[in-house]
Design a protein around this motif. Structure first.
Motif, PDB file in Angstrom:
ATOM      1  N   ALA A  31       0.789  -1.296   0.091  1.00  0.00           N
ATOM      2  CA  ALA A  31       0.207  -0.018   0.053  1.00  0.00           C
ATOM      3  C   ALA A  31       0.928   1.266  -0.087  1.00  0.00           C
ATOM      4  CB  ALA A  31      -0.943   0.022   1.155  1.00  0.00           C
ATOM      5  N   SER A  32       0.630   2.205  -0.898  1.00  0.00           N
ATOM      6  CA  SER A  32       1.272   3.466  -0.885  1.00  0.00           C
ATOM      7  C   SER A  32       0.348   4.709  -0.754  1.00  0.00           C
ATOM      8  CB  SER A  32       1.934   3.478  -2.335  1.00  0.00           C
ATOM      9  OG  SER A  32       2.736   2.516  -2.394  1.00  0.00           O
ATOM     10  N   ILE A  33       0.832   5.677   0.055  1.00  0.00           N
ATOM     11  CA  ILE A  33       0.065   6.668   0.203  1.00  0.00           C
ATOM     12  C   ILE A  33       0.667   7.814  -0.396  1.00  0.00           C
ATOM     13  CG2 ILE A  33      -0.577   8.277   2.151  1.00  0.00           C
ATOM     14  CD1 ILE A  33      -0.939   6.041   4.048  1.00  0.00           C
ATOM     15  N   TYR A  34      -0.278   8.798  -1.229  1.00  0.00           N
ATOM     16  CA  TYR A  34       0.209   9.809  -2.062  1.00  0.00           C
ATOM     17  C   TYR A  34      -0.635  11.066  -1.428  1.00  0.00           C
ATOM     18  CZ  TYR A  34       2.116   6.427  -5.275  1.00  0.00           C
ATOM     19  OH  TYR A  34       2.523   5.265  -6.168  1.00  0.00           O
ATOM     20  N   GLN A  35       0.149  12.022  -1.734  1.00  0.00           N
ATOM     21  CA  GLN A  35      -0.341  13.574  -1.500  1.00  0.00           C
ATOM     22  C   GLN A  35      -0.720  14.153  -2.872  1.00  0.00           C
ATOM     23  OE1 GLN A  35       1.159  16.431   1.699  1.00  0.00           O
ATOM     24  NE2 GLN A  35       1.753  17.640  -0.247  1.00  0.00           N
ATOM     25  N   THR A  36      -1.880  14.177  -2.965  1.00  0.00           N
ATOM     26  CA  THR A  36      -2.469  14.944  -4.081  1.00  0.00           C
ATOM     27  C   THR A  36      -3.268  16.010  -3.899  1.00  0.00           C
ATOM     28  OG1 THR A  36      -4.588  13.699  -4.292  1.00  0.00           O
ATOM     29  CG2 THR A  36      -2.611  12.594  -5.237  1.00  0.00           C
TER      30      THR A  36
END
Length: 298
Positions: A31-36
């Motif tokens: 699982a990867s968390i991105y700031q968008t």
């Protein structure tokens, strides 16, 4: 937002993905968390890939924000060919958000995440705010959107690995740069003492002897000229009586020379107690954290 970032550190994050302890032990998870930037605001987007021997691959996309929550789940079971490509749309605050995917030709290695032949795109108001995979042209054509001026930033990644004594994965340490092969090996010396060896691109980066006394610790290494703090917590491997016990490893980078979070985590009894450095999507990321959960198989 704080809870979404905290989800990378500890069992609660895996529970929020709908995975019980019995399910976790039978599948690999990444699982990867991105700031968008969605609808004019910074949002945290979690991309979760999982692989189950019986049920195949699964993709889950979560957008977390106090005002709304979006979840898109795609189960790529062998008999559901039509689910391997498609799109879903949502509305928030008068803005239209779309998620497009095409995994029909995706190629996988040992992990649950495809390596090539796919795309996953998140679109808001005809702008692609998050794009994954190597088929960017196809994604733009299918979504009829243009790239956003602000690229998504990778904040953290967590993986759930299975193995006996050797655990391997490939990861991009930070946002940008090349992929690196990470190997974690649990060894037994000739005198019967357990040892820990962590390799980056097959070169020894961390070696811990007398592991019974040093089952938790940290060490600074260099990866592509960048300082990376490596933390390990193998207490459960050595002292837990349950078969589902897992060790935790974290690779933490920091954009600044100072590391204000280092004092906090070393004061914790376990990595799972630490609060991540970036607690707000309205601030610049404090760095990148890769967290690996390693469970031993019989």
């Amino acid at each position: 937002m704080h809870d979404a970032i905290m989800a990378c550190f500890g069992d609660n994050g895996l529970h929020n993905m709908g995975l019980s302890k019995s399910n976790r032990i039978n599948q690999n998870i990444a699982a990867s968390i991105y700031q968008t930037k969605i609808a004019g605001h910074c949002r945290l987007v979690t991309i979760t890939w999982s692989k189950n021997v019986m049920m195949g691959h699964c993709l889950q996309v979560n957008v977390d924000d106090p005002s709304f929550h979006i979840t898109c789940k795609v189960e790529m079971r062998p008999w559901r060919f039509w689910m391997k490509q498609g799109w879903k749309s949502f509305a928030t605050e008068g803005h239209k958000v779309e998620i497009h995917w095409d995994l029909s030709a995706a190629k996988y290695a040992i992990g649950p995440e495809p390596q090539e032949g796919y795309y996953v795109a998140m679109v808001c108001d005809k702008e692609v705010v998050l794009l994954l995979g190597d088929m960017s042209n196809e994604a733009l054509k299918k979504s009829k959107a243009i790239p956003s001026n602000i690229e998504a930033t990778l904040l953290s990644r967590r993986e759930y690995l299975l193995g006996k004594k050797l655990f391997t994965t490939k990861a991009q340490i930070g946002d940008g740069g090349r992929m690196h092969e990470l190997m974690i090996e649990f060894q037994t010396a000739s005198d019967g003492e357990p040892r820990l060896c962590i390799r980056v691109d097959r070169k020894i980066a961390v070696q811990v002897k007398r592991l019974m006394w040093k089952f938790r610790g940290n060490q600074t290494i260099l990866v592509d000229g960048v300082q990376v703090e490596v933390f390990w917590d193998v207490h459960n491997w050595l002292f837990s009586c349950t078969g589902e016990a897992h060790a935790i490893f974290m690779f933490q980078t920091c954009l600044a020379n100072e590391k204000p979070w280092l004092k906090d985590i070393t004061a914790c009894r376990s990595i799972k107690e630490w609060k991540a450095p970036c607690t707000s999507t309205d601030k610049e990321p404090a760095g990148f954290a890769l967290v690996l959960y390693a469970s031993k198989t019989p």
